[in-house]
Design a protein around this motif. Structure first.
Motif, PDB file in Angstrom:
ATOM      1  N   PRO A 179     -11.065   0.982  -3.224  1.00  0.00           N
ATOM      2  CA  PRO A 179     -10.514  -0.375  -3.353  1.00  0.00           C
ATOM      3  C   PRO A 179     -10.871  -1.213  -2.128  1.00  0.00           C
ATOM      4  CG  PRO A 179      -8.788   1.174  -2.725  1.00  0.00           C
ATOM      5  CD  PRO A 179     -10.025   1.984  -2.957  1.00  0.00           C
ATOM      6  N   HIS A 219       0.829  -1.210   0.000  1.00  0.00           N
ATOM      7  CA  HIS A 219       0.000   0.000   0.000  1.00  0.00           C
ATOM      8  C   HIS A 219       0.865   1.262   0.000  1.00  0.00           C
ATOM      9  CE1 HIS A 219      -3.231   2.804   0.893  1.00  0.00           C
ATOM     10  NE2 HIS A 219      -4.078   1.826   0.596  1.00  0.00           N
ATOM     11  N   PRO A 220       0.549   2.209  -0.878  1.00  0.00           N
ATOM     12  CA  PRO A 220       1.343   3.439  -0.930  1.00  0.00           C
ATOM     13  C   PRO A 220       1.407   4.169   0.419  1.00  0.00           C
ATOM     14  CG  PRO A 220      -0.100   3.314  -2.829  1.00  0.00           C
ATOM     15  CD  PRO A 220      -0.466   2.163  -1.936  1.00  0.00           C
ATOM     16  N   CYS A 244     -10.824   6.034  -3.136  1.00  0.00           N
ATOM     17  CA  CYS A 244      -9.832   5.676  -2.130  1.00  0.00           C
ATOM     18  C   CYS A 244      -9.571   6.901  -1.247  1.00  0.00           C
ATOM     19  CB  CYS A 244      -8.537   5.241  -2.815  1.00  0.00           C
ATOM     20  SG  CYS A 244      -7.205   4.956  -1.635  1.00  0.00           S
ATOM     21  N   TYR A 271       0.512   7.501  -6.402  1.00  0.00           N
ATOM     22  CA  TYR A 271       0.163   6.518  -7.430  1.00  0.00           C
ATOM     23  C   TYR A 271      -1.230   6.764  -7.987  1.00  0.00           C
ATOM     24  CZ  TYR A 271       4.000   3.763  -5.352  1.00  0.00           C
ATOM     25  OH  TYR A 271       5.197   3.329  -4.885  1.00  0.00           O
ATOM     26  N   ALA A 272      -1.966   7.671  -7.389  1.00  0.00           N
ATOM     27  CA  ALA A 272      -3.402   7.794  -7.667  1.00  0.00           C
ATOM     28  C   ALA A 272      -3.707   8.004  -9.145  1.00  0.00           C
ATOM     29  CB  ALA A 272      -3.981   8.952  -6.861  1.00  0.00           C
ATOM     30  N   CYS A 310      -5.813  -1.423  -2.482  1.00  0.00           N
ATOM     31  CA  CYS A 310      -5.186  -0.499  -3.414  1.00  0.00           C
ATOM     32  C   CYS A 310      -5.346  -0.998  -4.848  1.00  0.00           C
ATOM     33  CB  CYS A 310      -3.701  -0.362  -3.089  1.00  0.00           C
ATOM     34  SG  CYS A 310      -2.869   0.785  -4.199  1.00  0.00           S
ATOM     35  N   TRP A 311      -5.622  -0.093  -5.767  1.00  0.00           N
ATOM     36  CA  TRP A 311      -5.745  -0.454  -7.183  1.00  0.00           C
ATOM     37  C   TRP A 311      -4.380  -0.547  -7.850  1.00  0.00           C
ATOM     38  CZ3 TRP A 311     -10.148  -2.428  -7.387  1.00  0.00           C
ATOM     39  CH2 TRP A 311     -11.318  -1.806  -6.936  1.00  0.00           C
ATOM     40  N   TYR A 312      -3.430   0.232  -7.400  1.00  0.00           N
ATOM     41  CA  TYR A 312      -2.102   0.256  -8.048  1.00  0.00           C
ATOM     42  C   TYR A 312      -1.011   0.015  -7.013  1.00  0.00           C
ATOM     43  CZ  TYR A 312      -5.050   2.428 -11.532  1.00  0.00           C
ATOM     44  OH  TYR A 312      -6.064   2.672 -12.416  1.00  0.00           O
ATOM     45  N   CYS A 368      -9.013   5.647  -8.820  1.00  0.00           N
ATOM     46  CA  CYS A 368      -8.920   5.783  -7.364  1.00  0.00           C
ATOM     47  C   CYS A 368      -9.911   6.817  -6.840  1.00  0.00           C
ATOM     48  CB  CYS A 368      -7.518   6.189  -6.953  1.00  0.00           C
ATOM     49  SG  CYS A 368      -6.244   5.100  -7.593  1.00  0.00           S
ATOM     50  N   PHE A 397      -7.105   7.696   0.423  1.00  0.00           N
ATOM     51  CA  PHE A 397      -5.731   8.207   0.396  1.00  0.00           C
ATOM     52  C   PHE A 397      -5.448   8.941  -0.913  1.00  0.00           C
ATOM     53  CE2 PHE A 397      -0.974   7.294   0.185  1.00  0.00           C
ATOM     54  CZ  PHE A 397      -0.646   8.243   1.157  1.00  0.00           C
ATOM     55  N   ALA A 398      -6.355   8.851  -1.844  1.00  0.00           N
ATOM     56  CA  ALA A 398      -6.106   9.364  -3.189  1.00  0.00           C
ATOM     57  C   ALA A 398      -5.564  10.799  -3.235  1.00  0.00           C
ATOM     58  CB  ALA A 398      -7.368   9.228  -4.033  1.00  0.00           C
ATOM     59  N   CYS A 432      -1.936  10.484  -2.584  1.00  0.00           N
ATOM     60  CA  CYS A 432      -1.213   9.304  -3.063  1.00  0.00           C
ATOM     61  C   CYS A 432      -0.447   9.596  -4.352  1.00  0.00           C
ATOM     62  CB  CYS A 432      -2.210   8.165  -3.308  1.00  0.00           C
ATOM     63  SG  CYS A 432      -1.411   6.668  -3.906  1.00  0.00           S
TER      64      CYS A 432
HETATM   65  S1  SF4 Z   1      -6.070   2.934  -4.542  1.00  0.00           S
HETATM   66 FE1  SF4 Z   1      -5.126   4.511  -5.740  1.00  0.00          FE
HETATM   67  S2  SF4 Z   1      -5.138   6.271  -4.412  1.00  0.00           S
HETATM   68 FE2  SF4 Z   1      -5.580   4.556  -3.139  1.00  0.00          FE
HETATM   69  S3  SF4 Z   1      -3.636   3.968  -2.365  1.00  0.00           S
HETATM   70 FE3  SF4 Z   1      -3.924   2.746  -4.200  1.00  0.00          FE
HETATM   71  S4  SF4 Z   1      -3.033   3.928  -5.776  1.00  0.00           S
HETATM   72 FE4  SF4 Z   1      -3.219   5.289  -4.095  1.00  0.00          FE
END
Ligand code: SF4
Ligand SMILES: Nc1ncnc2c1ncn2[C@@H]1O[C@H](COP(=O)(O)OP(=O)(O)OP(=O)(O)O)[C@@H](O)[C@H]1O
Ligand SMILES: [Mg+2]
Lengths: 315, 355
Positions: B312, B256-257, B294, B302-303, B326-328, B307, B296-297, B300
């Motif tokens: 997620p 998780h980021p 998400c 990675y967003a 997390c998607w990514y 997201c 955290f987007a 984040c």
């Molecule tokens: S789902 Fe998207 S925004 Fe949320 S932690 Fe994963 S990459 Fe980041």
């Protein structure tokens, strides 16, 4: 011990300050003081009175002579056309009545205000809490003499349950004594109960949010113990302060209540001294009341150190 | 025999979808929003997350220590197989002290300032175990000795203000251990203490836990604290678990980021202890109106668009027992692609201050 010494020094300072100030004020009254005290007297008697109280000297000297006599138990005289009565005699018989009145009211106040404060804080926001608060707010806004008059009229005269005036000493039997004290004590206590309950309630509510209350709860001890053993003590400090500040009002209240219920207390001496323009007697009575006031406050200070160990180290 | 076998295989405590909301004038504060985990006897679960993510509320909610008014709790909490999520004060009082106990976050405010240390320890013994005063006194003395307090008999008669922060925290641990709980909550037991004392207190908790075969829930905002101490770690963000794994797995392959950001924010030894949280850029979301996707987007690195729209789910992927939402995920091709895309687009990585 050093602590008590410091308190004693403070008591003496306060009493000297109060009495000097009142002596000075009374001397601002216009005219010859002896004429004020004994307008009826002959020239010779007036001179004797002047000598006796050193009224021919400067005010600070007069004052100092008065102090000297006061500490020896000579409180001066009440002058009437037919006699002169030592004020000390009056005080001896009247002081206990006022002390009883004050102590009983404080006792009744605490006995009611503490449980009420704890309960309303515990049940804060509930219907019962709001009900009690409304009643207390009402009680708080009625002056004590009004309550006294109402009680004397309804309970004393209309219903005839209790005497509407007069005093019986403790020695004449507990119930006989209590019958004469119940209405005056209730009259004095009601507003105080209302005020103290609200003070304790708000402090208690704040304490109940503290971490150490959650911690105490988490030990699995009973809810009652959490309230009474953990929350009450740290919440009672403001209550104590307010009680100290309130002693003056309480003493003021007793003067009026004694008049309403015809109780032979210090209030009676005070009012008759004022009426008779007996300013030496007045001076001594004020001094005694001031001492009483200061002593009660010293006791409250001592209670502080009992309730809060942190104070012990500071003072 | 079969009974004990059955008992030992079931978790000591199991949470399912626990929620804790506060009713406030601003709206419902979703302080804990769907947390599940289970913990066995003798194990330690580390709960990690930055300030305000709901760690303390979760601990208090599990213990049932929150007030009833304006608090809405949901989900299931099973302690030794028994549902206690909606238990009343009387039922909970049987658990408190004997079964579950808590070491609070701030030793300066969690001890009664006007009660002697000794009485604060003995009262739960006398009340819960019904022992005599003398026996309780004796036990208190032993407890203080075992938590490493010098001159214990003198300390018993002192008030909390006469003790240092570290000593107070030891007293608090002694109180929590007094009735031999099976589950100990340690809510950031060291944040209020000097760095030098922190390690001592954590070691003390470790030793006591092993000796008593307690389960422990160690709450902290410092991944470094739980690294060597917890069996499992749950990372929380904005009231939810975002990653859950056995400690070794988590450190070997964090996904998780947010966990990654937390790890990067572990302070170097010479840094002051409260600088760490600032290392993650941005602020946690408003718990009254959390983001739809998400949570955290907004912070984040990675967003992606997805997201912002879809939250997620917390599920396990490649490794069983390792869950993340997390998607990514970090360390996957999708994650790497997402990060590269963002960096190329000039969205500065917020992690570690945007360097
Ligand atoms: S789902 Fe998207 S925004 Fe949320 S932690 Fe994963 S990459 Fe980041
Ligand atoms: N009684 C309450 N009423 C409303 N909101 C609350 C209440 N108690 C806590 N919160 C909110 O719940 C959220 C989580 O708080 P919590 O104390 O659990 O954070 P935490 O993770 O323990 O943080 P910290 O590391 O600072 O201790 C916070 O946003 C807080 O504002
Ligand atoms: Mg917290």
């Amino acid at each position: 011990m050093a602590f008590l010494m410091r308190r004693l020094v403070r008591v003496i300072t306060v009493v000297l300050f109060v009495t000097f100030f009142s002596y000075f004020l009374l001397n601002l009254l216009p005219g010859d003081p002896v004429d004020t005290i004994a307008p009826f007297a002959t020239k010779e008697i007036k001179e004797a009175i002047r000598k006796e109280n050193h009224l021919d000297r400067a005010v600070p000297v007069q004052y100092w002579f008065w102090v000297e006599k006061f500490v020896q138990g000579d409180l001066g005289y009440n002058y009437t056309p037919s006699s002169k009565n030592p004020v000390a005699d009056d005080v001896k018989s009247h002081f206990p009545v006022s002390v009883q009145l004050v102590l009983y009211s404080i006792l009744l106040t605490m006995l009611c205000a503490i449980p009420l404060g704890v309960f309303t804080a515990y049940a804060a926001g509930s219907r019962l809490d709001r009900g009690i608060n409304t009643v207390l707010f009402g009680a708080f806004s009625i002056p004590d003499f009004a309550i006294g008059l109402l009680l004397a009229y309804f309970v004393g005269v209309k219903l005839g349950w209790l005497p509407n005036g007069g005093y019986k000493p403790f020695g004449s039997g507990l119930w006989t004594h209590a019958r004469t004290m119940i209405l005056p004590v209730i009259s004095l206590a009601i507003a105080q109960i209302a005020g103290f309950t609200r003070v304790l309630r708000s402090d208690m509510i704040a304490t109940l949010q503290e971490d150490f209350i959650t911690m105490a709860k988490s030990k699995g001890i009973s809810g009652k113990r959490v309230l009474w053993r953990h929350a009450l003590r740290p919440s009672s400090l403001t209550l104590l302060t307010v009680a100290g500040l309130n002693v003056g009002a309480l003493i003021g209240g007793t003067v009026v209540i004694e008049a309403i219920f015809n109780l032979p207390g210090m209030g009676l001496i005070l009012t008759s001294a004022i009426r008779g323009r007996q300013f030496i007697a007045l001076q001594s009575t004020v001094a005694i009341i001031a001492i009483g006031y200061v002593l009660i406050n010293v006791m409250i200070d001592l209670l502080y150190t009992v309730l809060d160990p942190r104070v012990r180290n500071v003072s | 025999m079969t009974d004990t076998m059955a008992a030992s295989s079931e978790p000591l405590i199991a949470l399912r979808d626990v929620t804790t909301y506060f009713k406030t004038p601003r709206g419902l504060v979703r302080a804990v929003d769907g947390v599940s985990f289970s913990l066995e006897r003798g194990k330690t679960l580390g709960i990690v997350g930055e300030s305000g993510c709901g760690k303390s509320v979760l601990s208090k909610s599990i213990m049932g220590l929150l007030p009833k008014r304006n608090v809405v709790r949901g989900g299931s909490i099973k302690f030794e197989g028994r549902e206690v999520g909606q238990a009343g004060a009387n039922e909970l009082r049987e658990l408190w002290g004997n079964q579950m106990a808590m070491v609070f976050q701030d030793p300066m405010t969690a001890l009664n300032p006007v009660m002697r240390v000794g009485n604060q320890i003995t009262e739960s013994l006398i009340h819960n175990l019904d022992v005599s005063k003398d026996f309780a006194q004796e036990t208190a003395l032993q407890l203080l000795t075992s938590v490493g307090i010098p001159e214990p008999s003198r300390r018993l008669r002192q008030y909390p203000f006469e003790l240092s922060g570290g000593m107070r925290q030891r007293v608090m641990i002694a109180i929590a251990l007094a009735c031999g709980p099976k589950l100990l909550f340690a809510d950031e037991p060291t944040t209020a203490l000097d760095v030098t004392v922190q390690a001592q207190i954590l070691d003390l908790l470790d030793a006591q836990q092993a000796e008593r075969f307690m389960a422990m829930i160690l709450v902290t905002h410092d991944l470094g604290v739980v690294a060597g101490r917890a069996d499992d770690i749950m990372v929380m963000y904005a009231g939810q678990a975002v990653e859950k794994a056995p400690t070794r797995t988590l450190f070997a392959q964090m996904r998780h980021p947010y966990t990654e950001a937390l790890l990067k924010s572990i302070p170097k030894l010479d840094q002051a202890s409260h600088t760490r949280l600032d290392a993650i850029g941005g602020r946690p979301p408003d718990l009254v109106h959390p983001p739809t996707g998400c949570r955290f987007a907004p912070r984040c690195p990675y967003a992606q668009d997805r997201c912002l729209q879809e939250a997620p789910p917390l599920v396990s992927h490649d490794t069983p027992g390792h869950e993340f939402a997390c998607w990514y995920p970090v360390g996957t091709p999708e994650g790497a692609e997402a990060l590269a895309k963002n960096q190329a687009a000039g969205i500065a990585a917020t992690v570690s201050g945007g360097n």
